[in-house]
Design a protein around this motif. Structure first.
Motif, PDB file in Angstrom:
ATOM      1  N   ILE A  12       0.837  -1.204   0.000  1.00 34.88           N
ATOM      2  CA  ILE A  12       0.000   0.000   0.000  1.00 34.88           C
ATOM      3  C   ILE A  12       0.870   1.252   0.000  1.00 34.88           C
ATOM      4  O   ILE A  12       0.612   2.205  -0.749  1.00 34.88           O
ATOM      5  N   VAL A  13       1.914   1.256   0.828  1.00 38.50           N
ATOM      6  CA  VAL A  13       2.807   2.414   0.884  1.00 38.50           C
ATOM      7  C   VAL A  13       3.499   2.620  -0.457  1.00 38.50           C
ATOM      8  O   VAL A  13       3.639   3.760  -0.925  1.00 38.50           O
ATOM      9  N   ASN A  14       3.920   1.545  -1.099  1.00 40.70           N
ATOM     10  CA  ASN A  14       4.547   1.668  -2.419  1.00 40.70           C
ATOM     11  C   ASN A  14       3.576   2.253  -3.439  1.00 40.70           C
ATOM     12  O   ASN A  14       3.951   3.106  -4.246  1.00 40.70           O
ATOM     13  N   ASP A  15       2.315   1.797  -3.409  1.00 43.16           N
ATOM     14  CA  ASP A  15       1.311   2.345  -4.318  1.00 43.16           C
ATOM     15  C   ASP A  15       1.089   3.831  -4.059  1.00 43.16           C
ATOM     16  O   ASP A  15       0.976   4.625  -4.996  1.00 43.16           O
ATOM     17  N   VAL A  16       1.021   4.206  -2.800  1.00 41.74           N
ATOM     18  CA  VAL A  16       0.819   5.619  -2.455  1.00 41.74           C
ATOM     19  C   VAL A  16       2.019   6.447  -2.895  1.00 41.74           C
ATOM     20  O   VAL A  16       1.859   7.560  -3.424  1.00 41.74           O
ATOM     21  N   GLN A  17       3.221   5.922  -2.716  1.00 43.53           N
ATOM     22  CA  GLN A  17       4.411   6.650  -3.160  1.00 43.53           C
ATOM     23  C   GLN A  17       4.412   6.834  -4.670  1.00 43.53           C
ATOM     24  O   GLN A  17       4.785   7.898  -5.169  1.00 43.53           O
ATOM     25  N   GLU A  18       3.998   5.818  -5.414  1.00 42.67           N
ATOM     26  CA  GLU A  18       3.902   5.958  -6.868  1.00 42.67           C
ATOM     27  C   GLU A  18       2.878   7.018  -7.244  1.00 42.67           C
ATOM     28  O   GLU A  18       3.117   7.833  -8.140  1.00 42.67           O
ATOM     29  N   SER A  19       1.738   7.008  -6.546  1.00 49.11           N
ATOM     30  CA  SER A  19       0.707   8.015  -6.822  1.00 49.11           C
ATOM     31  C   SER A  19       1.222   9.414  -6.521  1.00 49.11           C
ATOM     32  O   SER A  19       0.975  10.354  -7.283  1.00 49.11           O
ATOM     33  N   ILE A  20       1.941   9.548  -5.418  1.00 45.23           N
ATOM     34  CA  ILE A  20       2.469  10.856  -5.041  1.00 45.23           C
ATOM     35  C   ILE A  20       3.515  11.319  -6.042  1.00 45.23           C
ATOM     36  O   ILE A  20       3.535  12.492  -6.430  1.00 45.23           O
ATOM     37  N   SER A  21       4.371  10.429  -6.499  1.00 39.76           N
ATOM     38  CA  SER A  21       5.377  10.831  -7.490  1.00 39.76           C
ATOM     39  C   SER A  21       4.709  11.222  -8.807  1.00 39.76           C
ATOM     40  O   SER A  21       5.131  12.178  -9.461  1.00 39.76           O
ATOM     41  N   THR A  22       3.646  10.519  -9.193  1.00 41.72           N
ATOM     42  CA  THR A  22       2.899  10.891 -10.390  1.00 41.72           C
ATOM     43  C   THR A  22       2.257  12.259 -10.211  1.00 41.72           C
ATOM     44  O   THR A  22       2.300  13.102 -11.116  1.00 41.72           O
ATOM     45  N   LEU A  23       1.686  12.486  -9.053  1.00 39.53           N
ATOM     46  CA  LEU A  23       1.067  13.779  -8.757  1.00 39.53           C
ATOM     47  C   LEU A  23       2.101  14.899  -8.757  1.00 39.53           C
ATOM     48  O   LEU A  23       1.844  15.989  -9.275  1.00 39.53           O
ATOM     49  N   LYS A  24       3.278  14.632  -8.200  1.00 38.48           N
ATOM     50  CA  LYS A  24       4.358  15.627  -8.220  1.00 38.48           C
ATOM     51  C   LYS A  24       4.740  15.975  -9.650  1.00 38.48           C
ATOM     52  O   LYS A  24       4.911  17.148  -9.991  1.00 38.48           O
ATOM     53  N   GLY A  25       4.898  14.960 -10.476  1.00 38.75           N
ATOM     54  CA  GLY A  25       5.230  15.197 -11.877  1.00 38.75           C
ATOM     55  C   GLY A  25       4.170  16.028 -12.569  1.00 38.75           C
ATOM     56  O   GLY A  25       4.480  16.950 -13.341  1.00 38.75           O
ATOM     57  N   THR A  26       2.904  15.733 -12.279  1.00 45.36           N
ATOM     58  CA  THR A  26       1.810  16.499 -12.872  1.00 45.36           C
ATOM     59  C   THR A  26       1.856  17.951 -12.421  1.00 45.36           C
ATOM     60  O   THR A  26       1.674  18.869 -13.226  1.00 45.36           O
ATOM     61  N   VAL A  27       2.101  18.168 -11.137  1.00 42.04           N
ATOM     62  CA  VAL A  27       2.174  19.539 -10.606  1.00 42.04           C
ATOM     63  C   VAL A  27       3.345  20.285 -11.241  1.00 42.04           C
ATOM     64  O   VAL A  27       3.211  21.464 -11.613  1.00 42.04           O
ATOM     65  N   PHE A  28       4.481  19.645 -11.393  1.00 41.77           N
ATOM     66  CA  PHE A  28       5.622  20.305 -12.033  1.00 41.77           C
ATOM     67  C   PHE A  28       5.310  20.650 -13.491  1.00 41.77           C
ATOM     68  O   PHE A  28       5.669  21.724 -13.974  1.00 41.77           O
ATOM     69  N   GLN A  29       4.639  19.750 -14.190  1.00 38.57           N
ATOM     70  CA  GLN A  29       4.276  20.026 -15.585  1.00 38.57           C
ATOM     71  C   GLN A  29       3.279  21.179 -15.671  1.00 38.57           C
ATOM     72  O   GLN A  29       3.375  22.030 -16.557  1.00 38.57           O
ATOM     73  N   ILE A  30       2.316  21.201 -14.754  1.00 35.73           N
ATOM     74  CA  ILE A  30       1.353  22.307 -14.720  1.00 35.73           C
ATOM     75  C   ILE A  30       2.086  23.611 -14.428  1.00 35.73           C
ATOM     76  O   ILE A  30       1.810  24.643 -15.044  1.00 35.73           O
ATOM     77  N   ASN A  31       3.026  23.555 -13.501  1.00 33.76           N
ATOM     78  CA  ASN A  31       3.800  24.742 -13.153  1.00 33.76           C
ATOM     79  C   ASN A  31       4.564  25.259 -14.363  1.00 33.76           C
ATOM     80  O   ASN A  31       4.573  26.458 -14.639  1.00 33.76           O
ATOM     81  N   GLU A  32       5.201  24.357 -15.090  1.00 33.12           N
ATOM     82  CA  GLU A  32       5.964  24.770 -16.261  1.00 33.12           C
ATOM     83  C   GLU A  32       5.064  25.220 -17.395  1.00 33.12           C
ATOM     84  O   GLU A  32       5.380  26.169 -18.106  1.00 33.12           O
ATOM     85  N   ALA A  33       3.945  24.554 -17.590  1.00 32.70           N
ATOM     86  CA  ALA A  33       3.090  24.842 -18.737  1.00 32.70           C
ATOM     87  C   ALA A  33       2.189  26.053 -18.524  1.00 32.70           C
ATOM     88  O   ALA A  33       1.903  26.784 -19.471  1.00 32.70           O
TER      89      ALA A  33
END
Length: 104
Positions: A58-79
């Protein structure tokens, strides 16, 4: 009166033997109970290991979700946000320029 009758000796020896047997019985019961407690604790440890494995997944799944969310936020920030900041900075510079012209 100088000698103790044999019946008293037999009673004393029987009592001592009974006490020794009682101590051995309680010792055997203690060993049996500890064996049962160890068996129960093994079951608990196995269940705990299974729960820990599931929690790790479960923790691994949550970490993957958080890293995906971080990537999305960075892309939104840049775009989106960086061009908006650039536009805001440009408007601020133009505004400062016109404010400087008004004062002159």
């Amino acid at each position: 009166m100088s000698e103790i009758p044999p019946i008293y000796w037999m009673i004393i020896i029987s009592f001592v033997t009974f006490m020794i047997c009682l101590v051995l019985y309680y010792f055997a019961m203690l060993i049996k109970e500890s064996k049962d407690a160890v068996a129960d604790s093994r079951k608990l440890i196995q269940n705990t290991e299974e729960i820990l494995k599931q929690t790790t997944l479960i923790v691994n799944d949550v970490q993957e979700s958080i890293s995906t969310l971080k990537g999305t936020v960075f892309q939104i920030n840049e775009a989106i946000l960086l061009p908006i900041r650039k536009i805001g900075n440009t408007i601020s510079i133009v505004g400062d320029f016109f404010t400087g012209l008004k004062k002159s």
